[in-house]
Motif scaffolding. Structure first.
Motif, PDB file in Angstrom:
ATOM      1  N   MET A 661       0.838  -1.202   0.000  1.00  0.00           N
ATOM      2  CA  MET A 661       0.000   0.000   0.000  1.00  0.00           C
ATOM      3  C   MET A 661       0.869   1.247   0.000  1.00  0.00           C
ATOM      4  N   GLU A 662       0.215   2.355  -0.340  1.00  0.00           N
ATOM      5  CA  GLU A 662       0.797   3.685  -0.208  1.00  0.00           C
ATOM      6  C   GLU A 662      -0.093   4.498   0.720  1.00  0.00           C
ATOM      7  N   ASN A 663       0.476   4.979   1.815  1.00  0.00           N
ATOM      8  CA  ASN A 663      -0.245   5.814   2.764  1.00  0.00           C
ATOM      9  C   ASN A 663       0.093   7.273   2.494  1.00  0.00           C
ATOM     10  N   CYS A 664      -0.910   8.035   2.134  1.00  0.00           N
ATOM     11  CA  CYS A 664      -0.720   9.454   1.790  1.00  0.00           C
ATOM     12  C   CYS A 664      -1.332  10.321   2.880  1.00  0.00           C
ATOM     13  N   SER A 665      -0.557  11.295   3.364  1.00  0.00           N
ATOM     14  CA  SER A 665      -1.026  12.258   4.354  1.00  0.00           C
ATOM     15  C   SER A 665      -0.981  13.644   3.732  1.00  0.00           C
ATOM     16  N   LEU A 666      -2.142  14.279   3.641  1.00  0.00           N
ATOM     17  CA  LEU A 666      -2.255  15.600   3.029  1.00  0.00           C
ATOM     18  C   LEU A 666      -2.625  16.601   4.105  1.00  0.00           C
ATOM     19  N   CYS A 667      -1.705  17.526   4.358  1.00  0.00           N
ATOM     20  CA  CYS A 667      -1.950  18.577   5.341  1.00  0.00           C
ATOM     21  C   CYS A 667      -2.762  19.697   4.688  1.00  0.00           C
ATOM     22  N   ARG A 668      -3.404  20.505   5.523  1.00  0.00           N
ATOM     23  CA  ARG A 668      -4.200  21.596   4.968  1.00  0.00           C
ATOM     24  C   ARG A 668      -3.333  22.702   4.370  1.00  0.00           C
ATOM     25  N   CYS A 669      -2.016  22.651   4.652  1.00  0.00           N
ATOM     26  CA  CYS A 669      -1.116  23.603   4.012  1.00  0.00           C
ATOM     27  C   CYS A 669      -0.748  23.168   2.606  1.00  0.00           C
ATOM     28  N   GLY A 670      -1.159  21.980   2.200  1.00  0.00           N
ATOM     29  CA  GLY A 670      -0.866  21.478   0.865  1.00  0.00           C
ATOM     30  C   GLY A 670       0.279  20.508   0.809  1.00  0.00           C
ATOM     31  N   SER A 671       0.995  20.313   1.926  1.00  0.00           N
ATOM     32  CA  SER A 671       2.118  19.384   1.945  1.00  0.00           C
ATOM     33  C   SER A 671       1.599  17.947   1.981  1.00  0.00           C
ATOM     34  N   GLU A 672       2.168  17.095   1.126  1.00  0.00           N
ATOM     35  CA  GLU A 672       1.739  15.699   1.035  1.00  0.00           C
ATOM     36  C   GLU A 672       2.919  14.777   1.312  1.00  0.00           C
ATOM     37  N   THR A 673       2.687  13.782   2.168  1.00  0.00           N
ATOM     38  CA  THR A 673       3.709  12.791   2.513  1.00  0.00           C
ATOM     39  C   THR A 673       3.204  11.421   2.104  1.00  0.00           C
ATOM     40  N   VAL A 674       4.054  10.686   1.391  1.00  0.00           N
ATOM     41  CA  VAL A 674       3.698   9.351   0.900  1.00  0.00           C
ATOM     42  C   VAL A 674       4.732   8.366   1.428  1.00  0.00           C
ATOM     43  N   ARG A 675       4.261   7.291   2.034  1.00  0.00           N
ATOM     44  CA  ARG A 675       5.169   6.232   2.483  1.00  0.00           C
ATOM     45  C   ARG A 675       4.543   4.889   2.147  1.00  0.00           C
ATOM     46  N   ALA A 676       5.408   3.941   1.836  1.00  0.00           N
ATOM     47  CA  ALA A 676       4.965   2.596   1.470  1.00  0.00           C
ATOM     48  C   ALA A 676       4.882   1.711   2.714  1.00  0.00           C
ATOM     49  N   GLU A 712     -10.014   6.200   4.067  1.00  0.00           N
ATOM     50  CA  GLU A 712      -9.747   7.640   4.102  1.00  0.00           C
ATOM     51  C   GLU A 712     -10.280   8.189   5.405  1.00  0.00           C
ATOM     52  N   GLN A 713      -9.432   8.894   6.139  1.00  0.00           N
ATOM     53  CA  GLN A 713      -9.832   9.408   7.444  1.00  0.00           C
ATOM     54  C   GLN A 713      -9.104  10.707   7.734  1.00  0.00           C
ATOM     55  N   ASN A 714      -9.708  11.500   8.615  1.00  0.00           N
ATOM     56  CA  ASN A 714      -9.128  12.761   9.064  1.00  0.00           C
ATOM     57  C   ASN A 714      -8.545  12.562  10.454  1.00  0.00           C
ATOM     58  N   THR A 715      -7.296  12.958  10.630  1.00  0.00           N
ATOM     59  CA  THR A 715      -6.646  12.767  11.914  1.00  0.00           C
ATOM     60  C   THR A 715      -5.559  13.805  12.109  1.00  0.00           C
ATOM     61  N   GLN A 716      -5.120  13.941  13.357  1.00  0.00           N
ATOM     62  CA  GLN A 716      -4.026  14.847  13.683  1.00  0.00           C
ATOM     63  C   GLN A 716      -2.711  14.133  13.395  1.00  0.00           C
ATOM     64  N   ALA A 717      -1.811  14.770  12.663  1.00  0.00           N
ATOM     65  CA  ALA A 717      -0.512  14.185  12.334  1.00  0.00           C
ATOM     66  C   ALA A 717       0.523  15.298  12.246  1.00  0.00           C
ATOM     67  N   TRP A 718       1.779  14.906  12.365  1.00  0.00           N
ATOM     68  CA  TRP A 718       2.877  15.866  12.323  1.00  0.00           C
ATOM     69  C   TRP A 718       3.156  16.268  10.883  1.00  0.00           C
ATOM     70  N   CYS A 719       3.260  17.547  10.682  1.00  0.00           N
ATOM     71  CA  CYS A 719       3.561  18.101   9.361  1.00  0.00           C
ATOM     72  C   CYS A 719       4.953  18.709   9.413  1.00  0.00           C
ATOM     73  N   ASP A 720       5.869  18.194   8.557  1.00  0.00           N
ATOM     74  CA  ASP A 720       7.229  18.723   8.528  1.00  0.00           C
ATOM     75  C   ASP A 720       7.269  20.155   8.007  1.00  0.00           C
ATOM     76  N   ASN A 721       6.337  20.482   7.134  1.00  0.00           N
ATOM     77  CA  ASN A 721       6.318  21.841   6.585  1.00  0.00           C
ATOM     78  C   ASN A 721       5.850  22.842   7.630  1.00  0.00           C
ATOM     79  N   CYS A 722       4.779  22.487   8.361  1.00  0.00           N
ATOM     80  CA  CYS A 722       4.255  23.382   9.402  1.00  0.00           C
ATOM     81  C   CYS A 722       5.023  23.263  10.707  1.00  0.00           C
ATOM     82  N   GLU A 723       5.767  22.153  10.881  1.00  0.00           N
ATOM     83  CA  GLU A 723       6.531  21.875  12.094  1.00  0.00           C
ATOM     84  C   GLU A 723       5.639  21.815  13.319  1.00  0.00           C
TER      85      GLU A 723
END
Length: 1139
Positions: A661-676, A712-723
């Motif tokens: 699978m590919e897990n994609c996390s999209l922050c509201r700032c537009g930053s997207e993180t993809v990990r396998a 697909e779910q909404n959750t709190q996660a760490w954003c490297d762009n927003c720190e």
């Protein structure tokens, strides 16, 4: 630790050290600290001191969370985080112990350990706490009750203890020896002499014992012999503290100067791989304590007595910016400890205060802590009202003081008369199910009350006593019990009825008329029998597991392969997974996940079986995936590595079950993180608010499955762009579909059950509408006329109305990978295959068809606590091996309910009446799966397993050999005779009850474990000489060694003190398996029971049992003692009885 280098100013606290029994406020204590502390009449603090509200705990940075007063004015001598519960233990110089619960440091218990000496070390065990003082070792419960009190010699001066395993303890001090104590017998078992006296600190790794001496040396000792392997001369003065992590040893201490001892600011660090010192680490504080805190890196925490703490890497440079200061109430810090989770630090100072520092606002002391038992609140002032009109009111609820005076109820005989209570009538359910044989009636126990307890009713006019008219006198209709009318008989929990012959006269054929093997349910944790059957009937999994063999003692894959081999050999006789479940109980992860049930919980059905089997399903797939990833196979176990399944770097379990699978996390700032990532199974995720919609909205199973896979779910996660942590949208895309799709249904609440029920009703109405519309489009259709549709006279051949009820699950589903990494899922029927063509052709375009292979369901039964059964579609290869018929080409659905196996219709496998039959696990497999894998099985057990091997016992006497191993020219051949005998010990006693007629009824048989196996040559020049005489090491608690029959004595099975040739059960099991596979014939007495306890399936033509050779029809079995006396003129067991 060593206190020789402490600040001399500590001497001014000496008067307070000996006043623990009558403490007073110390003059040096800061009065402002105690302004919010409530003290009891003895002056002991009752509440913790909270840190100011302005203190903010930052994630990952240690900050002070709470401070608490343990004992006012008395210095803290030792602190210890409990390894089993969320508790912190503190010992004082006055011999007083105090425990605090949780990160809030709520006082849990406080008691006196020693009246004169200080507490020098604390060690937590599962059932209590060990306290070490100068010449005393005390084991106490967490509430303060003494379990044992072991007095040492008055000349001893002990400082440290080390728990080497669950029952062995090492104690060291200023003398020139170290004591080994057995905690089970509370006796000294060994006394090891040390060359350099003064062992004040001890540590242990998987390679060495580490002993820190007052002379400044650290010695490394062998784990078995305790001999010195290496020695480091760390400091010229004295050793203060040391710690070990990985391949590094770090020490701190004092160096000799002209003016005396001085604290050395250089930490001596040693590399244990090369056994030499590396560059010393210079720190900016005076180190008194140090600990490794291996979280992200191997950090060292260095603490000074003045309260300064510095973190640094052991191989780097210390940075002054990494120093923080602990604010002790007294001038000195006396003790320091780190929790097992590395989230909390505890400091104790010279004024009796404890400071808790953490790196998170809500820390936990242990990764997996058990629930702490708290004292019940006092009920004297809040007693519940008592209703005297109740007949069964227990008078013990009334608190009565202990008195020696005559009670008011003790009337003299002249004023009282005996009035026996009327015997209560027999339960109506017993009378209804009773069958009479002569004048004696027999009935099953309805289990409506506790065993041997009958409540009495005092009212003569109780209407329940005269309600016998409701019970019919005729035995007709008594077969079905009224509270089980919903549960079909074949789905009910099956039990084995034991007689005085055990299992020999139990008719298993009544429950299983097929040639497939069932599994016995009386073994602890046998709730997983249904899942074992599911894995067995997966052809690639069965072949893979049977090809696997490794040297690991408790390997679930090996034990599962042995069990699958037994299921292959059986011709309808039940098997038992005792060895597999024995290995399962030793896996720490299984215990941490709550998969190991106590006997009482399993018998009463307290555990939620549906959740339990779903956790077990995830655990077993993960465990098998890990076990099969090992590539290095020893010479004696060669064969598994040569299988066509094994590929470098990956497990076939991963190839079969893993979904990439590919897990994609999209922050509201537009930053997207993809990990396998990958997963071995999926959990159904049901639509939100599905239970609130009562209109019956149709929702296909394929839609729910797609939603669960592409979650697909909404959750709190760490954003490297927003720190910082931000709301993110997490989606999951599929890169590769598995060959076997495993689904946990997660029907754990009424909401999910109602969803299944509602969807089944909608599907039923749609099926009725579909088929009725084909006959009469404008005519109202009656359900009573449905049978005509399925009759030969009807217009169409349609499923019966019963086959369409409670059905929502499809037999086949189709999955298609889209170009934009999407996934399309839809239900698949046989008509779709006629329309779209065979599924094999569609795979070239990324379209796959999965067929339902198994369903595991939870049977809800309030009488028995419920059970787990499986519906399994058995393939044609299994029918061919069992030789059911020649040229078998069909597949058949079966119900597997422990040892009950019955063919069923395929519609029954997908019918779920949510009132009593709840789905738990689904297995879908790709079509034509078997053609993708090589299904050949090569026996991995080779002749080298019979060669000589080393004993596990440390003290085996080499000159007292009881057997001669086989040589290469003595290897057995087909048809050779081998004498076999086995001895056993009892792990659990038999549970039985007395019937009303005085006979004994066995409820649960005793659980036996093999303790000794002996094999004797039956031919050749060494005929009659044993070539196997193995004592089986066991880690389980033995209730009875049966010494009068077996000759096994306590200690014979313990590797530390045994003098026998001790091996593992797996090692001896492989020897017997090789003898069975090679085709030898076993000669012995009562071999059926021996093979049953060893957990072996031996073909009948390979067994020559003297029990049956000398048995006459309709006569009792002849004992071995009589046969030996009659034929050999020998007295059996005489030497054993003489012991």
């Amino acid at each position: 630790m060593n206190f020789e280098g402490l600040d001399p100013g500590l001497a001014e606290y000496a008067p307070a050290m000996h006043s623990a029994l009558d403490p007073v406020l110390d003059a040096h204590l800061n009065p402002s600290l105690l302004q919010n502390v409530e003290l009891d009449p003895e002056g002991v603090a009752l509440e913790a001191l909270p840190v100011q509200e302005s203190v903010h705990i930052m994630e990952g940075v240690y900050s002070e969370l709470h401070s608490v007063v343990a004992e006012v004015g008395v210095p803290v001598s030792v602190s210890h985080f409990d390894l089993h519960e969320e508790m912190l233990w503190v010992g004082s110089h006055g011999g007083h112990a105090t425990s605090f619960f949780g990160p809030t440091l709520e006082r849990y218990s406080s008691f006196q350990v020693n009246g004169s000496d200080d507490i020098r070390q604390i060690q937590s065990l599962e059932n209590g706490i060990l306290f070490l003082t100068k010449n005393n070792l005390k084991y106490m419960a967490r509430g303060g009750l003494i379990i044992f009190d072991y007095l040492l010699d008055e000349s001893e001066d002990m400082h440290s203890l080390l728990l080497t395993d669950s029952s062995t303890l090492l104690i060291g001090g200023l003398q020139n020896h170290i004591l080994e104590i057995d905690l089970n017998t509370v006796q000294e078992t060994q006394k090891y002499t040390v060359e350099t006296p003064g062992v004040t600190i001890m540590r242990q790794t998987n390679r060495f014992f580490f002993c820190g001496h007052t002379s400044g040396k650290v010695s490394l000792r062998d784990l078995r012999t305790f001999k010195v392997e290496h020695e480091f001369d760390a400091f010229s003065g004295s050793l203060s503290d040391f710690d070990v992590h990985g391949n590094l040893l770090a020490t701190c201490g004092f160096s000799s100067r002209l003016t005396g001892l001085a604290c050395d600011r250089f930490l001596k660090v040693y590399d244990l791989r090369m056994m030499r010192a590396i560059t010393p680490l210079q720190v900016h504080v005076d180190p008194a304590f140090l600990r490794f805190i291996p979280t992200y890196t191997s950090r060292l925490a260095i603490i000074s007595q003045s309260g300064q703490c510095q973190f640094c890497e052991p191989t780097g440079l210390a940075n002054p910016a990494d120093i923080f200061h602990v604010n002790p109430v007294g001038p000195l810090l006396m003790t320091f400890d780190v929790s097992a989770s590395k989230q909390a630090l505890a400091f104790g100072d010279s004024e009796g205060c404890v400071h808790l520092w953490t790196d998170s606002p809500e820390p936990s002391f242990n990764p997996y802590s058990r629930e702490t038992e708290f004292a019940l609140p006092c009920l004297v002032d809040s007693l519940p009202p008592l209703d005297w009109s109740q007949d069964l009111l227990p008078l013990s609820l009334i608190p009565v003081p202990l008195t020696t005076d005559t009670l008011l109820s003790d009337w003299p005989a002249a004023n009282s008369a005996p009035a026996p209570r009327r015997a209560p009538p027999v339960d109506a359910e017993i009378l209804r199910t009773m069958k009479k044989v002569g004048f004696i009636g027999y009935a099953p126990n309805p289990r409506t009350r506790l065993r041997n307890q009958i409540p009495y009713r005092l009212k003569e006019s109780d209407s329940e006593f005269d309600s016998f008219s409701q019970v019919t006198e005729s035995p007709i209709g008594r077969e079905e019990e009224p509270h089980l009318h919903m549960v079909s008989k074949k789905y009910r929990k099956v039990t084995i009825k034991y007689s005085k012959l055990g299992l020999e006269d139990f008719d298993f054929k009544h429950y299983n008329k097929t040639l497939f093997a069932g599994l016995e349910p009386h073994i602890p944790n046998a709730y997983c029998n249904c899942m074992i059957q599911v894995l067995y009937f997966l052809e690639p999994v069965r072949c893979l597991i049977q090809n696997h063999l490794c040297q690991k003692e408790f390997c679930l894959a090996c034990e599962l392969g042995f069990l699958f081999h037994m299921l292959d050999l059986s011709r309808g006789d039940p098997c038992q997974g005792s060895n597999f479940l024995r290995a399962f109980r030793t896996i720490p992860e299984a215990s941490a996940l709550g998969l190991i049930l106590a006997d009482s919980d399993e018998a009463s059905g307290k555990g939620n079986l549906a959740r339990l089997i779903q956790r077990w399903n995830r655990f077993i797939l993960t465990q098998l995936h890990q076990d099969l990833q090992e590539l290095e196979v020893p010479q004696a176990y060669r064969g598994a590595g040569g299988s066509s399944f094994c590929s470098s770097g990956d497990s076939v379990i991963g190839q079969l079950f893993s979904c990439e699978m590919e897990n994609c996390s999209l922050c509201r700032c537009g930053s997207e993180t993809v990990r396998a990532s990958s997963t071995l199974l999926f959990t159904l995720s049901y639509p939100e608010g599905s239970n609130s919609d009562k209109t019956g909205k149709n929702c296909d199973f394929a839609q729910v499955l797609k939603r669960s896979i592409c979650l697909e779910q909404n959750t709190q996660a760490w954003c490297d762009n927003c720190e910082k942590y931000q709301p993110t949208i997490q989606t999951r895309n599929i890169r590769h579909l598995p060959d076997i799709l495993v689904i946990n249904c997660e029907v754990n609440s009424l909401k999910e059950a109602d969803f299944w029920r509602m969807q089944a009703e909608v599907a039923f109405k749609m099926a009725i509408k579909k088929h009725s519309g084909e006959i009469s489009k404008n005519k109202e259709f009656a359900l009573a006329d449905w049978k005509e549709l399925g009759s030969p006279e009807g217009m169409l051949m349609c499923p019966s109305i019963e086959e369409l009820k409670n059905v929502w699950l499809p037999f086949s589903i189709q999955m298609k990978m889209t170009k934009n990494k999407g996934l399309d899922v839809c239900n698949w029927t046989d008509g779709d295959e006629m329309q779209w063509g065979p599924a094999r052709a569609e795979e070239e375009h990324g379209v796959y068809v999965y067929d339902l292979m198994a369903t595991v369901v939870h049977i809800l039964d309030s009488r028995t606590g419920g059970s787990l059964v499986a519906h399994i579609k058995v393939g044609e290869t299994y029918h061919q091996r069992k030789e059911v018929s020649e040229g078998v080409t069909h597949q058949q659905w079966y119900l597997f309910n422990d040892f009950l196996i019955e063919p069923i219709d395929k519609h029954e496998a997908v019918q779920f009446d949510m009132n009593w039959k709840v789905p738990a696990i689904l297995y879908y497999i790709k079509r034509n799966l078997n053609s993708k894998y090589n299904l050949n099985i090569k026996n991995p057990i080779e002749a080298s397993v019979l060669l000589a091997e080393a004993s596990l016992a440390r003290k085996q006497r080499k000159t007292h050999t009881t057997f001669i191993p086989l040589m290469l020219n003595e290897m057995p051949q087909v048809g050779d005779l081998v004498g076999l005998d086995a001895e056993f010990v009892t792990l659990n006693e038999e549970e039985a009850e007395l019937r009303s007629d005085g006979t004994k009824s066995t409820i649960k048989p005793s659980q036996m474990s093999v303790a000794r196996i002996t094999c004797v040559r039956g031919q050749g020049p060494n005929e009659g000489i044993p070539f196997i005489d193995d004592y089986i090491s066991t880690q389980e608690q033995v209730v009875d060694y049966l010494t009068q029959y077996s000759g096994i004595k306590p200690g014979d099975l313990d590797a530390k003190i045994s003098s026998k040739h001790l091996t593992t059960l797996k090692s001896t099991y492989l020897k017997l398996r090789f003898l069975i596979d090679i085709g030898v014939k076993f000669v012995g007495h009562g071999l059926q029971k021996d093979f049953r306890v060893i957990n072996l399936m031996v073909p009948k033509d390979q067994v020559l049992d003297t029990v049956y050779l000398f048995h006459m029809p309709r006569k009792r079995m002849i004992s071995l003692r009589f046969l030996a006396w009659y034929f050999l003129d020998a007295a059996v067991f005489s030497s054993v009885l003489a012991l």
